[in-house]
Design a protein around this motif. Sequence first.
Motif, mmCIF file in Angstrom:
data_model
loop_
_atom_site.group_PDB
_atom_site.id
_atom_site.type_symbol
_atom_site.label_atom_id
_atom_site.label_comp_id
_atom_site.label_asym_id
_atom_site.label_seq_id
_atom_site.Cartn_x
_atom_site.Cartn_y
_atom_site.Cartn_z
ATOM 1 N N ASN A 56 0.927 -1.108 0.140
ATOM 2 C CA ASN A 56 -0.174 0.061 -0.022
ATOM 3 C C ASN A 56 0.865 0.956 0.041
ATOM 4 O OD1 ASN A 56 -1.591 2.226 0.998
ATOM 5 N ND2 ASN A 56 -3.007 0.803 1.714
ATOM 6 N N ALA A 57 0.845 1.875 -0.929
ATOM 7 C CA ALA A 57 1.632 3.136 -1.282
ATOM 8 C C ALA A 57 1.282 4.262 -0.257
ATOM 9 C CB ALA A 57 1.678 3.700 -2.693
ATOM 10 N N THR A 58 0.227 4.398 0.263
ATOM 11 C CA THR A 58 -0.157 5.340 1.015
ATOM 12 C C THR A 58 0.260 5.129 2.623
ATOM 13 O OG1 THR A 58 -2.300 5.706 -0.194
ATOM 14 C CG2 THR A 58 -2.199 6.598 2.091
ATOM 15 N N LYS A 59 0.262 3.730 2.869
ATOM 16 C CA LYS A 59 0.627 3.350 4.289
ATOM 17 C C LYS A 59 1.808 2.781 4.654
ATOM 18 C CE LYS A 59 -4.172 2.290 5.270
ATOM 19 N NZ LYS A 59 -5.401 1.286 5.723
ATOM 20 N N LEU A 60 2.547 2.652 3.202
ATOM 21 C CA LEU A 60 3.935 2.039 3.018
ATOM 22 C C LEU A 60 4.139 0.987 3.812
ATOM 23 C CD1 LEU A 60 5.808 5.565 3.824
ATOM 24 C CD2 LEU A 60 5.446 4.580 1.701
ATOM 25 N N ASP A 61 2.976 0.043 3.741
ATOM 26 C CA ASP A 61 3.389 -1.543 4.603
ATOM 27 C C ASP A 61 3.101 -2.437 3.398
ATOM 28 O OD1 ASP A 61 0.461 -0.681 3.867
ATOM 29 O OD2 ASP A 61 -0.184 -1.962 5.515
ATOM 30 N N LYS A 62 3.926 -3.450 3.537
ATOM 31 C CA LYS A 62 4.050 -4.497 2.744
ATOM 32 C C LYS A 62 4.254 -5.758 3.170
ATOM 33 C CE LYS A 62 7.319 -1.784 -0.138
ATOM 34 N NZ LYS A 62 8.592 -1.652 -0.644
ATOM 35 N N ALA A 63 3.962 -7.042 2.506
ATOM 36 C CA ALA A 63 3.740 -8.330 3.167
ATOM 37 C C ALA A 63 3.998 -9.117 1.810
ATOM 38 C CB ALA A 63 2.354 -8.447 3.599
ATOM 39 N N GLY A 64 4.716 -10.250 1.901
ATOM 40 C CA GLY A 64 4.606 -11.256 0.835
ATOM 41 C C GLY A 64 4.570 -12.707 1.300
ATOM 42 N N ILE A 65 4.254 -13.541 0.281
ATOM 43 C CA ILE A 65 4.033 -14.869 0.624
ATOM 44 C C ILE A 65 4.553 -15.604 -0.632
ATOM 45 C CG2 ILE A 65 2.392 -16.653 0.795
ATOM 46 C CD1 ILE A 65 0.248 -14.568 1.807
ATOM 47 N N ASP A 66 5.382 -16.627 -0.537
ATOM 48 C CA ASP A 66 5.986 -17.475 -1.355
ATOM 49 C C ASP A 66 5.507 -18.788 -0.970
ATOM 50 O OD1 ASP A 66 7.521 -15.457 -2.555
ATOM 51 O OD2 ASP A 66 9.117 -15.749 -1.221
ATOM 52 N N PHE A 67 5.096 -19.491 -2.133
ATOM 53 C CA PHE A 67 4.538 -21.006 -1.818
ATOM 54 C C PHE A 67 4.794 -21.608 -2.966
ATOM 55 C CE2 PHE A 67 1.031 -18.624 -3.202
ATOM 56 C CZ PHE A 67 0.421 -19.292 -4.224
ATOM 57 N N VAL A 68 4.559 -23.052 -2.907
ATOM 58 C CA VAL A 68 4.675 -24.000 -3.911
ATOM 59 C C VAL A 68 3.256 -24.732 -3.813
ATOM 60 C CG1 VAL A 68 5.512 -26.264 -4.996
ATOM 61 C CG2 VAL A 68 7.141 -24.513 -3.449
ATOM 62 N N TYR A 69 2.576 -24.639 -5.196
ATOM 63 C CA TYR A 69 1.342 -25.276 -5.489
ATOM 64 C C TYR A 69 1.478 -26.441 -6.522
ATOM 65 C CZ TYR A 69 -3.705 -25.556 -6.310
ATOM 66 O OH TYR A 69 -5.098 -25.928 -6.262
ATOM 67 N N TYR A 70 0.806 -27.441 -6.022
ATOM 68 C CA TYR A 70 0.635 -28.964 -6.700
ATOM 69 C C TYR A 70 -0.670 -29.054 -7.314
ATOM 70 C CZ TYR A 70 1.109 -33.977 -7.594
ATOM 71 O OH TYR A 70 0.935 -34.979 -7.957
ATOM 72 N N VAL A 71 -0.725 -29.293 -8.558
ATOM 73 C CA VAL A 71 -2.192 -29.588 -9.184
ATOM 74 C C VAL A 71 -1.795 -30.988 -9.965
ATOM 75 C CG1 VAL A 71 -3.660 -28.677 -10.870
ATOM 76 C CG2 VAL A 71 -2.488 -27.285 -9.493
ATOM 77 N N GLY A 72 -2.532 -31.886 -9.894
ATOM 78 C CA GLY A 72 -2.689 -33.238 -10.364
ATOM 79 C C GLY A 72 -3.951 -33.227 -11.244
ATOM 80 N N LYS A 73 -3.790 -33.138 -12.780
ATOM 81 C CA LYS A 73 -4.863 -32.755 -13.401
ATOM 82 C C LYS A 73 -5.387 -34.005 -14.209
ATOM 83 C CE LYS A 73 -4.005 -28.350 -14.548
ATOM 84 N NZ LYS A 73 -4.185 -27.190 -15.329
#
Length: 168
Positions: free
Chosen positions: A151-168
């Motif tokens: 958020n550019a106004t509040k200057l707060d940041k968060a990040g998430i990194d994950f691995v996602y597995y899909v069996g089709k």
Amino acid sequence: MKRTSEEGIALIVSILLSFMALALIGALLWFVVESTKISGMYKQYNSARDAAIGGAEIIIDALYWGQNPNLPDGSYVINNCFQIKRQSPTQYWGNCLNASPDIKINFGKLNNANDYYSVGITITSTNIAPACAASGKPATYTYAVSVDASNATKLDKAGIDFVYYVGK
């Protein structure tokens, strides 16, 4: 009447006790103010984290169902490389290797206000295990995904990194 050297001690003791009480009150006030600041920062971080979790849920749905996110028009932008990254292993991405973000979403944007969360979603790698005809096992896709919310106004940041597995 003869004066002793002990007559001014009561004044000195009372002044010292007053300074000690004042220092204690000052320390308590400082503690309350700092606690309030930390509580506000935690609330802002939680808002950014919630936006990042929302972005993660959107990309999970898009990867699982194999289609673009189901969001209102104008609330997101999809990079041309999204489909390539979703359907091809990392080594075949070509010019899309450094394309970032694949999907950009604005959460909470009302009436063109500047106070909203911008969420960038990037697929950082794709691995595909081909289907096995002998066992009838379908192809499986493994995606490494990075979601960043800010958020550019509040200057707060968060990040998430994950691995996602899909069996089709």
